[in-house]
Design an enzyme around this catalytic site. Structure first.
Site, PDB file in Angstrom:
ATOM      1  N   ASP A 112      28.417  64.156  59.994  1.00 16.98           N
ATOM      2  CA  ASP A 112      29.284  63.005  60.223  1.00 16.98           C
ATOM      3  C   ASP A 112      28.817  62.276  61.489  1.00 16.98           C
ATOM      4  OD1 ASP A 112      31.347  61.189  60.262  1.00 16.98           O
ATOM      5  OD2 ASP A 112      32.955  62.666  60.270  1.00 16.98           O
ATOM      6  N   ASP A 113      28.415  61.020  61.360  1.00 15.69           N
ATOM      7  CA  ASP A 113      28.000  60.198  62.517  1.00 15.69           C
ATOM      8  C   ASP A 113      26.768  60.752  63.239  1.00 15.69           C
ATOM      9  OD1 ASP A 113      30.204  58.695  61.894  1.00 15.69           O
ATOM     10  OD2 ASP A 113      31.199  58.915  63.837  1.00 15.69           O
TER      11      ASP A 113
ATOM     12  N   CYS B  81      32.518  55.742  57.476  1.00 11.83           N
ATOM     13  CA  CYS B  81      32.798  57.020  56.814  1.00 11.83           C
ATOM     14  C   CYS B  81      33.193  56.925  55.349  1.00 11.83           C
ATOM     15  CB  CYS B  81      33.888  57.756  57.586  1.00 11.83           C
ATOM     16  SG  CYS B  81      33.448  58.147  59.287  1.00 11.83           S
TER      17      CYS B  81
ATOM     18  N   ARG C 266      30.877  57.813  51.921  1.00  8.16           N
ATOM     19  CA  ARG C 266      31.178  58.981  51.081  1.00  8.16           C
ATOM     20  C   ARG C 266      31.462  58.569  49.636  1.00  8.16           C
ATOM     21  NH1 ARG C 266      32.460  63.189  54.984  1.00  8.16           N
ATOM     22  NH2 ARG C 266      31.829  62.230  56.947  1.00  8.16           N
TER      23      ARG C 266
ATOM     24  N   LYS D 221      35.321  67.529  55.710  1.00  2.72           N
ATOM     25  CA  LYS D 221      36.013  66.234  55.747  1.00  2.72           C
ATOM     26  C   LYS D 221      35.942  65.546  54.388  1.00  2.72           C
ATOM     27  CE  LYS D 221      35.369  61.691  57.867  1.00  2.72           C
ATOM     28  NZ  LYS D 221      34.683  60.945  58.948  1.00  2.72           N
TER      29      LYS D 221
ATOM     30  N   HIS E 225      38.182  62.274  53.243  1.00  7.05           N
ATOM     31  CA  HIS E 225      38.281  60.856  53.604  1.00  7.05           C
ATOM     32  C   HIS E 225      38.103  59.904  52.418  1.00  7.05           C
ATOM     33  CE1 HIS E 225      37.937  58.214  57.478  1.00  7.05           C
ATOM     34  NE2 HIS E 225      39.041  58.025  56.777  1.00  7.05           N
TER      35      HIS E 225
ATOM     36  N   SER F  97      38.983  62.022  59.180  1.00  7.86           N
ATOM     37  CA  SER F  97      38.243  62.399  60.389  1.00  7.86           C
ATOM     38  C   SER F  97      39.109  63.222  61.332  1.00  7.86           C
ATOM     39  CB  SER F  97      37.752  61.142  61.126  1.00  7.86           C
ATOM     40  OG  SER F  97      36.869  60.399  60.323  1.00  7.86           O
TER      41      SER F  97
ATOM     42  N   HIS G 196      31.083  63.812  64.540  1.00  7.25           N
ATOM     43  CA  HIS G 196      32.113  62.844  64.888  1.00  7.25           C
ATOM     44  C   HIS G 196      32.849  63.307  66.144  1.00  7.25           C
ATOM     45  CE1 HIS G 196      35.417  60.021  64.391  1.00  7.25           C
ATOM     46  NE2 HIS G 196      34.884  59.548  63.278  1.00  7.25           N
TER      47      HIS G 196
ATOM     48  N   ASP H 152      26.420  60.912  56.995  1.00  8.16           N
ATOM     49  CA  ASP H 152      27.104  59.836  56.264  1.00  8.16           C
ATOM     50  C   ASP H 152      26.731  58.454  56.768  1.00  8.16           C
ATOM     51  OD1 ASP H 152      28.502  60.045  58.696  1.00  8.16           O
ATOM     52  OD2 ASP H 152      30.463  59.700  57.782  1.00  8.16           O
ATOM     53  N   ASN H 153      26.418  58.323  58.046  1.00  9.80           N
ATOM     54  CA  ASN H 153      26.013  57.046  58.621  1.00  9.80           C
ATOM     55  C   ASN H 153      25.462  57.304  60.011  1.00  9.80           C
ATOM     56  OD1 ASN H 153      29.446  56.768  58.462  1.00  9.80           O
ATOM     57  ND2 ASN H 153      28.506  56.981  60.471  1.00  9.80           N
TER      58      ASN H 153
ATOM     59  N   LYS I   5      26.792  52.686  63.894  1.00  7.91           N
ATOM     60  CA  LYS I   5      27.875  52.726  62.917  1.00  7.91           C
ATOM     61  C   LYS I   5      28.608  51.385  62.848  1.00  7.91           C
ATOM     62  CE  LYS I   5      32.033  55.557  62.083  1.00  7.91           C
ATOM     63  NZ  LYS I   5      32.779  56.745  62.568  1.00  7.91           N
TER      64      LYS I   5
END
Length: 591
Positions: free
Chosen positions: A41-42, A82, A86, A135, A137, A160, A272, A334-335, A385
């Site tokens: 994540d991130d 996010c 996904r 996660k 989301h 998150s 994250h 994810d990004n 992001k």
């Protein structure tokens, strides 16, 4: 190279030069492989140590595993935030088709439209045992939760882990989001812009919940222990599918876990903010930083999953001995990194000159979006992001399938998370639905090919812009080989700035050559033949895409919100922060 003992490995390397897509997919004949999708994540492209040789690495296990599989240096997420990322990953469809263009919140009443078909549903219907960890989301109302989207099992958080207060030593001095009455509390967390969380569930946001299936089993979640708990669940799930020669017989019930292939989707809470971890990872960190410690724990999670696959004897192609065709494992993020949280590879000063703020954001590597950052270019802000600059969607990515994927190989041409659904389905010998458009390609033939044996596909990648920009979400950029054409640019908040997701807006068309300018620092002169040709091609590609997005294909998404506290994921609304009591541990969807 690993041992050539399996018949599949001998076959693949014997015909690589002439393999067709059908031949490579046929190599998985019989019981299909297990599938593991690990999603950070991130996490920034520059957070993976092997991507930037010579810098301090906090990912030793991932770095070593890169030598055993394929590394993607030009992999792109389906979106740069996010929820849309996904949704694109699990549907194989860009946001303009699904309508998922922004993040769901703690009061969201809906989620990914139920008419969308997920990767997990397709695999579940094909006989896979499916588990989601971490996660989600994509909607936390009952109809949108993992168990309603093709997963047999779920343990994780609905959104998150900074969307509410929490328990545990969650960063202590560098990130205070403790719930009222939590241990080690430092003060009232005001990072939502008010002091409502200090008053608990009656006047603010609920604490971050941990769910098992539909049930809330812990609220507030202990973030420091969460990753360890998820890792253990991954190990237990994999162990259920252990294969032995004795189990490989015709009398085994097809419902037994050992008889079924499995799909594990582990969407890790790291990287994250807040950076929460067990204390031993801070001690292990080479930089002795919160972000470095979190990277170490993430890296250890991958190591634990890998070891669990080895112990269960399902990692490598071992069809002849125990009936296991091995496991295809993919790791990515994810990004890109959240710039407002500051790059961990630097020490930043914000606020008072004497105050030191711990950096809690990732590193974009060389993909800086320098033109946007410059006062003489885009005018400021940052380019991770939430943006369509490279730092927002170019992500670290690795893949392994011992005995099939060529070890130590590198794919340096543009690939996308939108490719993962058709790739995983091809490995599982599961056909794509024919009633809708998909936006990716099957990468499987390229994963086992030596460099130069297969030409990269010529296609356009589309990057969808921020929904808060005037005109809403649009195709803001198109990637064409080494060239990238921007139709619209805007920046997200930089380290030390107040929060925003789209500022310094420009609607001018610009073209960058990423082969010579990965930092996106200097647009190609617009009057040059290269720029004019790329712009014309990008306009044609965008028009062709939009022609395929018809009302019947666009499922749409409802982003409406409910009222607190009735529409929260809340264990006990009468307790501060929805804290669970010993007698109340049901999610509202089961009441």
């Amino acid at each position: 190279l690993p041992s050539m003992g399996s018949s599949r490995l001998r076959w693949i390397f014997g015909c690589l030069a002439a393999c067709s897509i059908a031949q490579l997919e046929a190599s998985a004949a019989g019981r299909p492989p297990n599938l593991v999708l690990l999603l950070a994540d991130d996490m920034g492209w520059g957070d993976l140590g092997v991507n930037i040789p010579g810098v301090v690495s906090e990912t030793p296990h991932l770095d070593r595993l890169a030598e055993r599989g394929v590394r993607f240096t030009d992999m792109h997420s389906g979106a740069s935030m996010c929820t849309p990322a996904r949704a694109a990953l699990l549907t194989g469809r860009i946001a303009l088709r699904t309508g998922v263009v922004e993040n769901f919140g703690t009061l969201s009443l809906h989620g990914l439209n139920v008419t969308e078909i997920t990767l997990s549903s397709l695999l579940h219907n094909h006989g896979y045992d499916t588990m989601a960890l971490g996660k989600w989301h994509l909607g936390h109302a009952a109809a949108y939760q993992p168990l309603a989207r093709g997963f047999d099992h779920f343990l994780g958080i609905p959104y998150s882990w900074d969307m509410g207060c929490a328990d545990g030593q969650n960063g202590q001095a560098w990130y205070d989001n403790y719930c009222s009455a939590a241990p080690f509390r430092l003060g009232c967390p005001t990072w939502w812009g008010d002091e409502a969380m200090c008053q608990g569930a009656q006047a603010g946001n609920p604490a971050v919940p941990l769910l098992e299936g539909h049930r809330v089993i812990e609220q507030p979640a202990n973030l420091s222990a969460l990753t360890h708990r998820l890792d253990s669940a991954a190990e237990e799930f994999i162990a259920l599918h252990r294969r032995t020669p004795e189990q490989n017989n015709s009398t085994m019930p097809t419902s037994a876990p050992e008889a079924r292939p499995f799909f594990l989707y582990y969407a890790m809470p790291h990287m994250h903010a807040p950076q929460a971890f067990l204390p031993e990872f801070l001690a292990a960190s080479a930089t002795h930083s919160p972000y470095g410690a979190s990277l170490r724990e993430l890296d250890n999670s991958v190591h634990r999953v890998w070891q669990a696959l080895e112990h269960a004897r399902v990692l490598e192609d071992d069809s002849e001995e125990n009936g296991s065709p091995g496991t295809l494992v993919i790791f990515s993020s994810d990004n890109g990194p959240w710039n407002i949280k500051c790059n961990w590879r630097r020490r930043w000063q914000v606020g008072d000159p004497g105050s030191q703020v711990e950096p809690l954001g990732g590193d974009q590597g060389p993909f800086l979006g320098a033109w946007q950052r410059s006062s003489r270019g885009g005018g400021g802000g940052d380019t991770g992001k939430f943006t369509v600059f490279e730092g927002g969607h170019r992500v670290p990515a690795l893949a392994w399938w011992p005995g099939v994927v060529l070890p130590g190989s590198v794919i340096s041409w543009p690939a996308s998370h939108l490719d993962l659904l058709p790739t995983l389905l091809a490995a599982a010998e599961t056909p794509l639905p024919t009633d809708r458009a998909y936006d990716g390609i099957n990468l499987l033939p390229y994963l086992g090919s030596p460099p130069g044996k297969r030409h990269p596909p010529r296609r356009a990648l589309f990057h969808i812009g921020d929904p808060s920009a005037p005109g809403g979400s649009q195709v803001d950029a198109v990637r064409l080989g080494p060239l990238k054409v921007f139709f619209r640019t805007c920046a997200a908040a930089a380290c030390g700035e107040s929060y925003y997701t789209c500022a310094h807006l420009s609607n001018e068309t610009r073209v960058f050559d990423l082969d010579v300018d990965p930092a996106e620092s200097s647009p190609i002169p617009p009057s040059s033949p290269k720029a004019r040709a790329a712009t014309a091609e990008a306009f044609r590609a965008r028009a062709a895409l939009l022609e395929t997005i018809e009302p019947g294909l666009f499922t749409g998404t409802n982003f409406s919100s409910g009222a607190a506290p009735s529409d929260w994921v809340c264990c006990d609304p009468e307790n501060l922060s929805c804290r669970c009591s010993t007698t109340n541990s049901l999610h509202r969807s089961e009441e």
